[in-house]
Design an enzyme around this catalytic site. Structure first.
Site, mmCIF file in Angstrom:
data_model
loop_
_atom_site.group_PDB
_atom_site.id
_atom_site.type_symbol
_atom_site.label_atom_id
_atom_site.label_comp_id
_atom_site.label_asym_id
_atom_site.label_seq_id
_atom_site.Cartn_x
_atom_site.Cartn_y
_atom_site.Cartn_z
ATOM 1 C CG ASN A 129 -12.469 10.281 -3.991
ATOM 2 O OD1 ASN A 129 -13.458 10.995 -4.059
ATOM 3 N ND2 ASN A 129 -11.257 10.730 -4.246
ATOM 4 C CB CYS B 16 1.021 0.904 4.331
ATOM 5 S SG CYS B 16 -0.668 0.565 4.865
ATOM 6 C CB CYS C 160 -0.914 -0.021 1.227
ATOM 7 S SG CYS C 160 -1.818 1.519 1.486
ATOM 8 C CG HIS D 96 -6.994 8.892 1.019
ATOM 9 N ND1 HIS D 96 -7.219 7.634 0.494
ATOM 10 C CD2 HIS D 96 -7.082 9.752 -0.014
ATOM 11 C CE1 HIS D 96 -7.424 7.732 -0.811
ATOM 12 N NE2 HIS D 96 -7.350 9.019 -1.141
ATOM 13 C CG HIS E 40 -8.601 14.074 -1.053
ATOM 14 N ND1 HIS E 40 -7.490 14.060 -1.865
ATOM 15 C CD2 HIS E 40 -9.172 12.856 -1.174
ATOM 16 C CE1 HIS E 40 -7.404 12.880 -2.457
ATOM 17 N NE2 HIS E 40 -8.413 12.127 -2.044
#
Length: 114
Positions: free
Chosen positions: A86, A7, A4, A99, A101
């Site tokens: 998203n 990560c 990832c 995540h 934004h």
């Protein structure tokens, strides 16, 4: 998760412009900004996306959102800002790691939503 992208950023294998970090959360500038201010706020724990959250994540989600709010204040986004996440490919998620934004620093489009 070994492969990832986020990560790897958490582990320091890929450099980032860090703006905030604690034991659970990392925030850094997006390398391909969609607004004058574009910051990514992620959990250090690998979570695929908002679609995989459970009630055990309630405290972490609150911490992520409060981190976004603090960063917006630090960036002096007094005229407004946006939080976006998203979900999966059709939702525009290009990195399968939860995540948020933080977008701001100028007039943002309305996505056709009112």
């Amino acid at each position: 998760m070994k492969d990832c992208l986020f990560c790897k950023i958490v582990r320091g294998e890929i450099p980032s412009e860090k703006l905030y970090e604690d034991d659970e959360v990392l925030a850094f500038r997006d390398i391909n900004p969609a607004a004058p201010v574009h910051i990514l706020v992620i959990p250090k724990e690998h979570i695929d996306g908002a679609d995989t959250l459970t009630s055990s994540h309630e405290g972490l989600i609150a911490k992520l959102i409060l981190t976004v709010q603090r960063l917006a204040e630090e960036q002096k986004l007094v005229q407004g800002w946006r939080i976006v996440t998203n979900i999966r490919e059709h939702g525009g998620q290009t990195v399968r790691h939860l995540h948020f934004h933080l977008l701001g620093g100028g007039q943002l489009g309305d996505f056709g939503l009112k």
